[in-house]
Design a protein around this motif. Sequence first.
Motif, short mmCIF file in Angstrom:
data_model
loop_
_atom_site.label_atom_id
_atom_site.label_comp_id
_atom_site.label_asym_id
_atom_site.label_seq_id
_atom_site.Cartn_x
_atom_site.Cartn_y
_atom_site.Cartn_z
N GLY A 45 0.82 -1.39 0.09
CA GLY A 45 0.04 -0.03 0.08
C GLY A 45 0.81 1.25 -0.20
N LEU A 46 0.26 2.31 -0.60
CA LEU A 46 0.85 3.38 -0.67
C LEU A 46 0.03 4.76 -0.24
CD1 LEU A 46 3.54 4.51 -1.92
CD2 LEU A 46 2.17 5.14 -3.98
N GLY A 47 0.74 5.36 0.66
CA GLY A 47 -0.13 6.68 1.32
C GLY A 47 0.70 7.77 1.14
N LEU A 48 -0.14 8.90 1.01
CA LEU A 48 0.47 10.29 0.70
C LEU A 48 -0.29 11.17 1.58
CD1 LEU A 48 2.03 12.46 -0.93
CD2 LEU A 48 0.48 12.42 -2.51
N ASP A 49 0.44 11.99 2.51
CA ASP A 49 -0.24 13.22 3.12
C ASP A 49 0.80 14.48 2.90
OD1 ASP A 49 1.45 12.67 5.06
OD2 ASP A 49 0.23 11.64 6.43
N THR A 50 0.21 15.51 3.49
CA THR A 50 0.84 16.95 3.26
C THR A 50 1.19 17.61 4.32
OG1 THR A 50 -1.12 18.10 2.75
CG2 THR A 50 0.01 17.16 0.62
N SER A 51 2.05 18.43 4.48
CA SER A 51 2.04 19.16 5.52
C SER A 51 0.79 20.48 5.60
CB SER A 51 3.54 20.00 5.44
OG SER A 51 3.35 20.64 4.54
N ARG A 52 0.84 21.28 6.56
CA ARG A 52 -0.07 22.31 6.59
C ARG A 52 -0.01 22.94 5.17
NH1 ARG A 52 0.18 27.57 8.54
NH2 ARG A 52 2.36 27.40 8.97
N PRO A 53 -1.29 23.16 4.90
CA PRO A 53 -1.43 24.09 3.51
C PRO A 53 -1.14 25.60 3.76
CG PRO A 53 -3.53 22.65 3.89
CD PRO A 53 -2.53 22.66 5.06
N ARG A 54 -0.45 26.21 2.71
CA ARG A 54 -0.43 27.56 2.90
C ARG A 54 -1.09 28.13 1.69
NH1 ARG A 54 4.73 27.83 5.98
NH2 ARG A 54 4.86 25.80 6.57
N PRO A 55 -1.33 29.40 1.67
CA PRO A 55 -2.18 30.00 0.65
C PRO A 55 -1.25 30.16 -0.53
CG PRO A 55 -1.65 31.61 2.50
CD PRO A 55 -1.60 30.19 2.89
N LEU A 56 -1.72 29.63 -1.67
CA LEU A 56 -1.03 29.71 -3.06
C LEU A 56 -0.75 31.30 -3.17
CD1 LEU A 56 -0.17 28.14 -5.42
CD2 LEU A 56 -2.35 28.70 -6.55
N ASN A 57 0.57 31.28 -3.38
CA ASN A 57 1.14 32.66 -3.31
C ASN A 57 2.35 32.46 -4.71
OD1 ASN A 57 1.93 35.26 -3.57
ND2 ASN A 57 2.57 35.29 -1.44
N PRO A 58 2.01 32.38 -5.76
CA PRO A 58 3.44 31.98 -6.74
C PRO A 58 4.23 33.24 -6.95
CG PRO A 58 0.79 32.64 -7.97
CD PRO A 58 0.74 32.60 -6.45
N GLY A 59 5.57 33.16 -6.73
CA GLY A 59 6.44 34.12 -6.86
C GLY A 59 6.24 34.74 -8.35
N LEU A 60 7.10 35.83 -8.40
CA LEU A 60 7.13 36.45 -9.55
C LEU A 60 8.20 35.83 -10.39
CD1 LEU A 60 6.41 40.13 -8.75
CD2 LEU A 60 4.94 38.74 -10.00
N ALA A 61 8.02 35.50 -11.64
CA ALA A 61 9.17 34.81 -12.41
C ALA A 61 9.62 36.09 -13.19
CB ALA A 61 8.59 33.97 -13.28
N ALA A 62 11.08 36.03 -13.21
CA ALA A 62 11.74 37.02 -14.08
C ALA A 62 11.28 36.85 -15.59
CB ALA A 62 13.39 36.91 -13.81
N LEU A 63 10.93 37.99 -15.98
CA LEU A 63 10.50 37.86 -17.61
C LEU A 63 11.75 37.98 -18.61
CD1 LEU A 63 8.15 37.91 -19.38
CD2 LEU A 63 8.20 40.75 -19.51
N PHE A 64 12.57 38.68 -18.31
CA PHE A 64 13.99 38.62 -18.85
C PHE A 64 15.02 38.26 -17.92
CE2 PHE A 64 11.25 41.59 -21.08
CZ PHE A 64 10.94 40.82 -22.30
N PRO A 65 15.45 36.92 -17.92
CA PRO A 65 16.44 36.76 -16.80
C PRO A 65 17.83 37.13 -17.24
CG PRO A 65 15.96 34.72 -17.96
CD PRO A 65 14.81 35.84 -18.42
N GLU A 66 18.81 37.69 -16.37
CA GLU A 66 20.08 38.29 -16.66
C GLU A 66 20.68 37.21 -17.22
OE1 GLU A 66 22.09 40.87 -15.39
OE2 GLU A 66 20.09 41.84 -15.40
N PRO A 67 21.51 37.71 -18.39
CA PRO A 67 22.12 36.73 -19.19
C PRO A 67 23.20 36.14 -18.34
CG PRO A 67 22.61 38.90 -20.11
CD PRO A 67 21.37 38.82 -19.16
N GLY A 68 23.61 34.83 -18.34
CA GLY A 68 24.61 34.30 -17.52
C GLY A 68 24.08 34.17 -16.17
N ALA A 69 23.19 34.47 -15.81
CA ALA A 69 22.63 34.34 -14.34
C ALA A 69 22.33 32.89 -13.82
CB ALA A 69 21.24 34.94 -13.86
N ARG A 70 22.79 32.72 -12.54
CA ARG A 70 23.04 31.26 -12.14
C ARG A 70 21.51 30.66 -11.78
NH1 ARG A 70 27.92 29.05 -11.48
NH2 ARG A 70 29.83 30.54 -11.44
#
Lengths: 474, 253
Positions: free
Chosen positions: A321-346
């Motif tokens: 059998g396989l079970g899955l549970d999660t930690s305490r849920p937090r409100p969804l708050n997607p971070g801002l993605a960089a539209l134009f990442p710096e060239p050469g950024a790590r």
Amino acid sequence: MNPPLWLALHFPLLALEAVDGPSPEPRVLVRQQRITLANAAARGAGVSAGLRLGTARALCDDLQVQQANPQREERALLREARHLLAMTPQVCLAPPHTLLLEVGGCLSLFGGFSGLLSRVDQYRLHCPLTSHLGLGPTPLAAWHLTELPTLEHLPERSRFQAWLATLPIDTLALEDAVKERLRAPGFQTLGDLFALPRAALGKRFGTSFLDWLQRLLGEKADVRRAIPAPTPFREQQQFDDPINDQALLKIPMAALLEQMEQHLRRYQEQVLAIRWHLRLDNRERHTLLVRRARPAHDAAGWLDLSLRRLEHQPLDGAVLGLGLDTSRPRPLNPGLAALFPEPGARAPLSGLLEKLVDTPGLALYRPALADDHLPEYSECRQPPFGVKPREPEQDQADQDRPLWLLESPLRLHQDNGVPVWRGQPLRLFPQQERFSQPWRGTMPRHYRLAHHPQGECCWLFQDARQQWWLHGFF
Amino acid sequence: MAGFNENMDALQQLLRRQDTWQGPGRGAAREERRHTGFPALDRLLWQGGWPNQGLVELLCPLPCPSLLHLLLPLLRRREDGARIIANPPARPSATALKRAGLPLEQILVLQARERSTLLRACLEAASSDTLDSLVLWAPGGALPTGTLRRLHMAAQQGRCLFLLVRPRRASKQPSPAPLRLLLDVDQPGELSVTVGKQPGGRHGQQCRLVVLPEHLRHPPPPCATMATRTRRPETATAPSPLALPAPTSEVHP
């Protein structure tokens, strides 16, 4: 079944206290250069709502000024509401700064009325906000009846009616125009209206007022929506045929994670960690913890990390059998993605840390400073995820400290009082530094520098029994 | 003529390959350098400093505590990307690292119980393009050339400077690392560096670096301790916590 009983918790200074709780310093809320709210210290200095900011500053030198932040207030109110779910499932938000709780159904849980009140007092004692308590048979009555005498037993309904009757018209939570129209015929208190025919009241003061009055007096139902309790995801799957091959577990794992993603999307939530429960045919159970650097809800990312974690987990038997549970849920708050990442950024380091941090047999930590005196306690191993502890102030910056510390001091042999390491005597420096911390139960230590003939510069100490210990290297 | 052009194309193609060894003269690698923080060592290295990425072998008699002093200027540089210290022989002291100006929040220490776990984690970390540099104290046992080559390729792929610390006896084994330095500690606080191998430059040059301050390298002259030698015993000067008994002048019979 007990008759309904409502509690109202007003947080009048919520706008000032939403961030860091009550403050002993004078603090005000300002909108367009006018004071809209002042805490007790500010009111004590003569600052009141409606003053100009300049006037208030003249009255009080060290005035802290805040701007309103409705989102933060809403979050603080919701946080308190979630706390109160421990008391009753019926917690309703009444913005801007009130919570309404139906507690009639849980009186016996707390051992009667006085037990309930002591539980509420306990909550209010630990609540980080200033609060006022109201009590009544209906939500609106509880909202208004905040200045009750000390109660030993649950008052009868008629007593509540009597208290409501004494409420002055001015203190009601109604629009100013309605209050004006109520005062015009000469009504002073709410009790003046009780005996009047309802139809005439509706005709004269509007149906919305009549509706309000009937809900206040319990003549009409006041339906309110309770906040939903957070629901952690928990799901399991049994297999008819035990799974022997670890690679085959990928399919049920992906299916469970897909369900989890749907669940989290539905509630607009995300989680920081998940746990897999594997039930084997040899009666063993394994629990695999998978963590992320920041909360996430994507099934693909969780599946990658879960499979990695599973690779390092030897399974002795077939999986039933396989079970899955999660930690305490937090409100969804997607971070801002960089539209134009710096060239050469790590790439962000969190991706690497997520992969390495839960690998069995691997320890990953950040060296960090701690607030202590003894060298082995003055630094700590900080987990790569988690909050950053407060950095202690540097002291004794003029004292030399070794670059390497041994995990535990190494006992040295002695030859005529001279410590010997690796078969050769150490050449001691004359300066000493003393460390003593009796409350840790350690002996005072006298630290000295020493050179080894092979070129190491060692840091060693002598304890009260004249025993030498090697503790580090420069 | 067509055959000549074809040959030139093939030659250019060969030169563009990353694993082709090019002698001095027209090396492009000179542009990318990181100063070591020790001018003498910078002069010794043909690139004028550490390479930007790839594998570097440091061969020294283990454990070599002074070695980390050589790397402190490298770890201190203001670059984005974390630094990992893997499998260190002892605990790098946070106090000393902080005083040396290292950004502690960017430093991670990695330890593993098993050699294979350690190497796999290092390989993954080096190739992840998140690290600025990685210092690995080689685990016990032989490191085959294939493993070293994989580490080098991973570090190149992840733009990471991979510093591998190995025992001196490994200098006899050929290695795919472009730069190999042999380190010796003759005097406390002094490192002598010999170039074992470097791209585009000569090997066998030597220099001597001072890594510890003067007062740690030489014990102070004996006169500095005269004060402590001539100081009176503490019990004589320390005030007694008890009140002294009143002096009795005479004893009456």
